[in-house]
Design an enzyme around this catalytic site. Structure first.
Site, PDB file in Angstrom:
ATOM      1  N   ALA A  94       0.686  -1.232  -0.131  1.00  0.00           N
ATOM      2  CA  ALA A  94       0.168  -0.219  -0.264  1.00  0.00           C
ATOM      3  C   ALA A  94       0.717   1.165   0.182  1.00  0.00           C
ATOM      4  O   ALA A  94       2.042   1.097   0.636  1.00  0.00           O
ATOM      5  CB  ALA A  94      -0.344   0.142   1.111  1.00  0.00           C
ATOM      6  N   GLY A 151      -0.012  -5.651   0.774  1.00  0.00           N
ATOM      7  CA  GLY A 151      -0.364  -5.555  -0.389  1.00  0.00           C
ATOM      8  C   GLY A 151      -0.114  -5.989  -2.067  1.00  0.00           C
ATOM      9  O   GLY A 151      -0.573  -6.813  -2.287  1.00  0.00           O
ATOM     10  N   GLU A 160       0.003  -9.552  -1.374  1.00  0.00           N
ATOM     11  CA  GLU A 160      -0.911 -10.688  -0.989  1.00  0.00           C
ATOM     12  C   GLU A 160      -1.995  -9.822  -2.645  1.00  0.00           C
ATOM     13  O   GLU A 160      -3.225 -11.291  -2.934  1.00  0.00           O
ATOM     14  CB  GLU A 160      -2.134  -8.903  -0.235  1.00  0.00           C
ATOM     15  CG  GLU A 160      -2.107  -9.065   0.887  1.00  0.00           C
ATOM     16  CD  GLU A 160      -2.267  -8.565   1.998  1.00  0.00           C
ATOM     17  OE1 GLU A 160      -2.143  -7.172   1.765  1.00  0.00           O
ATOM     18  OE2 GLU A 160      -3.183  -8.498   2.689  1.00  0.00           O
ATOM     19  N   GLU A 181       3.380  -5.816   7.586  1.00  0.00           N
ATOM     20  CA  GLU A 181       2.692  -5.277   7.962  1.00  0.00           C
ATOM     21  C   GLU A 181       2.991  -4.829   9.828  1.00  0.00           C
ATOM     22  O   GLU A 181       2.555  -3.184  10.045  1.00  0.00           O
ATOM     23  CB  GLU A 181       0.907  -5.587   8.082  1.00  0.00           C
ATOM     24  CG  GLU A 181       0.690  -4.931   5.977  1.00  0.00           C
ATOM     25  CD  GLU A 181       1.451  -6.436   5.573  1.00  0.00           C
ATOM     26  OE1 GLU A 181       2.034  -7.277   5.440  1.00  0.00           O
ATOM     27  OE2 GLU A 181       0.331  -5.982   4.085  1.00  0.00           O
TER      28      GLU A 181
END
Ligand code: CAA
Ligand code: NAI
Length: 705
Positions: A67, A108, A111, A131
């Protein structure tokens, strides 16, 4: 790719395969703009009948670094896809989607890849879910898809460590299907063609169930992880939250577990710990930038290094150069001392080999880069020489005069002094512009912090080179101006002075140490002082007294301990006692008696002091000193001070460093406490003008930069 490029996703047709390339320099962070573009391109490719399968990759050197951290906490435009939406859309695609992981796939980024039906990685790819290091949990399916793909325990280990693993390790774990050392995109396209031609049901990670079975059969698994990570990440909330999210995946449907993950993620995002860790992330990157030195200033190539002194620090500093592949000559006064110093270096390497963290061959390569000498001539061709001899001006003078005579022009002459005036040292040479401080922390081969101390006349290219060198050596370099103690130790004096005063007022060393430990430091000030040596801090006090900065009645107990030759761990006793060969502090009634006597002698009525007061009393004066350092321009930014304290002194990163922590408490609160302390104890605790100003204006230290 230039940094100013607008985030975009390119769609290129390779026969019947659509190659989607995410492009958002420098690391393809998933900003709202990039996510929106990816969703649009995905829709386009899926709608196109001529396309039978897709490949997703990243432009430049990264796949996707996760992100966009800068967008965290900012308003979210309605309708913009989340990374979870994208992973879901990729997974649900009726056409095969292959991830071509060309570089870092973090957070992300991984992910997204987990949403794809197959994953190929380049050998240089680094893959993981970092994270927790930002105080959050994976929020786009990482806690759900990864356990389904590789099993609960390996997934938890990866998520909780936050480490990025290399491609080969990712292959061994089953995160990627293959590592492609040739043309990654060609291989991914071939794989996409194959999957499309095969026409078999696609492998959707969320539908994999069998890998969860092992964890279901272990009812105590999560309790064990909770306990282990309570110890390993003391005080940190994110690892526990991540365990909760993974555990939910075993009992809930995938959809419900995803909703639970999202709720936990959002709760974490607004937590003070996450805000603090995000501050640290950006502060660590900003610290390398020197406000008045343009990035275009050329650095001096460092191909050879020299170190003067092969004692505690010199040996470790030499190891740093060798570890970075830079040949280094180490100078000592005589052969016997030199051999002793080099033997310690060899022993340190051997210990790392024994722990399995270094290969024998690599050790030998590094040792071969370190050459001992007793002749200054062997330093002549060095591009930088770091002096690490005794902490005495006379000794420094001798060394710098010699270096000035011998070392080639243009080379950097650095000193590792922790307390002496860099400008005075520079004046021993005819080239003060080449002189600078490189203050390594002990043990120098382990500690990440380097305080680079810029003298009045240090040339910009010398400053720029040393800042870049820190990175080359795997360190984090923080630039400090010249003052007594530089950034770190100057603040340490303020902190330790109050810790010692508390002993006279009613606390015992263990009370103070326990309160500071509970705050999140690995050790309290007295255990630390026992480790570093009471004689060292005593000597600094004596110098301060000689300079008219004393007296220091707060240190009555420390002085009495030094007078009894209780110098800390090295003499088996200091503020605590130690059994031979054991570093565990043992309470000592003799110290308690000595403290009570000292209080009586000072005419102080001892009182009970609560842990909260201990923390305020130790840390607010530390912040106050930080405010002066900032005001004087010794540190360029409050974040730089935070980085010094986190990496050099064990300030808990999840509290963001002292200056950020003060902002979270509220500067008005810090000021109120400082004003009360000032009224009670006098000018030593006078609030810094900058603290007063910012608190009145309702601002924080971060507002200055
Ligand atoms: N968001 C925004 N900016 C980022 C970023 C990110 N995720 N990752 C890196 N950057 C920026 C850095 O701030 C830096 O910017 P400046 O040049 O302006 O200082 C630049 O990219 C280059 O970064 P580094 O200096 O760190 O470069 P590096 O090559 O040493 O390391 C990296 C690259 C390994 C990707 C490292 O930057 C990194 O670890 N980034 C963070 C990865 C991360 O934590 N991702 C998870 C985010 S949370 C998430 O993903 C949750 C979710 O989706 C729901
Ligand atoms: P040390 O006493 O362990 O080592 C100093 C070494 O320098 C000795 O081996 C000595 O023989 C050698 N030496 C002295 N004069 C010399 C000369 N003219 N030429 C060549 N070698 C000479 O000292 P230590 O602890 O390594 O400290 C070195 C410097 O690093 C000091 O300035 C100290 O303040 C600073 N420092 C020390 C830290 C620590 O924790 N020990 C931390 C940060 C900085």
């Amino acid at each position: 790719m230039s940094k100013d490029e607008i985030p975009r996703v390119d769609l290129e047709r390779r026969g019947k395969i659509a190659l989607l390339t995410l492009a958002s320099p420098p690391v393809n962070a998933l900003s709202i703009a990039l996510r929106t573009a990816l969703m649009a391109r995905l829709g386009e490719a899926l709608a196109d009948r001529a396309i039978s399968a897709l490949v997703v990759t990243g432009a430049g050197s990264a796949f996707v670094a996760g992100a966009d951290i800068r967008e965290f906490g900012k308003p979210y435009p309605p309708g913009a896809p989340t990374t979870a939406d994208l992973a879901q859309a990729l997974e649900a695609a009726p056409k095969p989607v292959v991830a071509a992981i060309n570089g870092v796939a973090a957070g992300g980024g991984l992910e997204l890849a987990l949403g794809c039906h197959a994953r190929l990685a380049a050998p240089k790819a680094r893959i993981g879910l970092p994270e927790v290091k930002l105080g959050i949990v994976p929020g786009a399916g990482g806690t759900q898809r990864l356990p389904r793909l590789i099993g609960v325990e390996p997934a938890l280990d990866l998520i909780l460590s936050g480490e990025l693993v290399r491609a080969e390790k990712a292959l061994a774990l089953g995160i990627v299907d293959a590592v492609e050392s040739g043309d990654l995109i060609a291989a991914a396209v071939a794989m996409a063609e194959h999957l499309a031609a095969e026409g078999k049901p696609l492998r959707r990670t969320s539908a994999l169930e069998d890998r969860l079975a092992a964890a279901r059969a272990k009812p105590d698994l999560f309790a064990a992880y909770r306990k282990d990570w309570t110890r390993r990440a003391r005080g940190q909330e994110a690892p526990q939250a991540a365990i909760e999210a993974v555990e939910a995946g075993l009992s809930l449907s995938f959809t419900d577990a995803m909703a639970r993950e999202r709720a936990i993620f959002e709760r974490r995002l607004t937590s003070p710990q996450s805000k603090a860790l995000r501050h640290v992330f950006f502060a660590e990157r900003e610290v390398a930038k020197v406000p008045d030195i343009a990035p275009s200033v050329a650095t001096i190539p460092i191909r050879r290094a020299g170190v003067v002194g092969c004692g505690t620090m010199g040996g470790g500093i030499a190891m740093n150069f060798a570890n970075a592949g830079i040949p280094v000559s180490v100078l000592e006064t005589d052969r016997a001392i030199l051999e002793k110093g080099l033997a310690i270096v060899a022993k340190n390497y051997a210990a790392t080999v024994a722990k399995g963290r270094l290969s024998q061959a690599e050790m030998e390569k590094r040792l071969a880069l370190i050459e001992g000498t007793v002749s200054y001539d062997d330093l002549a061709q060095s591009d930088i020489v770091v002096e690490a001899v005794f902490e005495e001006m006379g000794a420094k003078k001798k060394v710098f005069e010699a270096l000035d005579r011998v070392v080639k022009p243009g080379a950097i002459l650095a000193t590792n002094t922790s307390t002496l005036d860099i400008d005075a040292i520079a004046a021993f040479t005819k080239r003060p512009e080449s002189v600078i401080g490189t203050h390594f922390f002990s043990p120098a081969n382990v500690m990440r912090l380097m305080e680079n101390v810029r003298g009045k006349r240090s040339a910009p290219e010398v400053v720029a080179t040393v800042m870049a060198l820190s990175k080359t050596l795997g360190k984090i370099g923080v630039l400090s101006g010249v003052c007594d103690g530089f950034i770190g130790n100057r603040m340490l004096y303020a902190y330790w002075r109050q810790a010692n005063a508390l002993l006279l007022e009613g606390a015992l060393p263990q009370d103070v140490d326990q309160a500071i430990y509970a705050f999140g430091f690995p050790m309290g000030p007295f255990a630390t002082n026992d480790l570093t040596g009471l004689d060292i801090s005593w000597r600094v006090r004596q110098r301060h007294i000689a300079e008219g900065k004393g007296p220091f009645p707060e240190y009555a107990v420390a002085d009495a301990l030094v007078a009894r030759q209780r110098l800390g761990q090295k003499t088996g006793a200091g503020f605590y006692k130690y059994a031979a060969g054991d570093r565990t502090p043992i309470l000592d009634p003799e110290v308690e008696e000595l403290i009570r006597d000292a209080s009586a002698a000072a005419g102080i009525q001892r009182r009970k002091i609560a842990p909260e007061e201990i923390v305020e009393r130790c840390l607010y004066p530390l912040v106050n000193e930080g405010a002066k350092i900032l005001d004087e321009g010794i540190a360029a930014r409050a974040g730089d001070i935070d980085i010094v304290w986190i990496n050099g002194y064990g300030f808990p990163a999840y509290r963001g460093g002292p200056m950020f922590y003060a902002g979270q408490i509220g500067l008005a609160t810090v000021l109120r406490v400082m004003e009360a302390l000032h009224a009670r104890f006098g000018d030593l605790l006078k609030p810094a003008p900058l603290l007063v100003r910012l608190a009145r204006e309702g601002k924080g230290f971060g507002d200055l930069s």
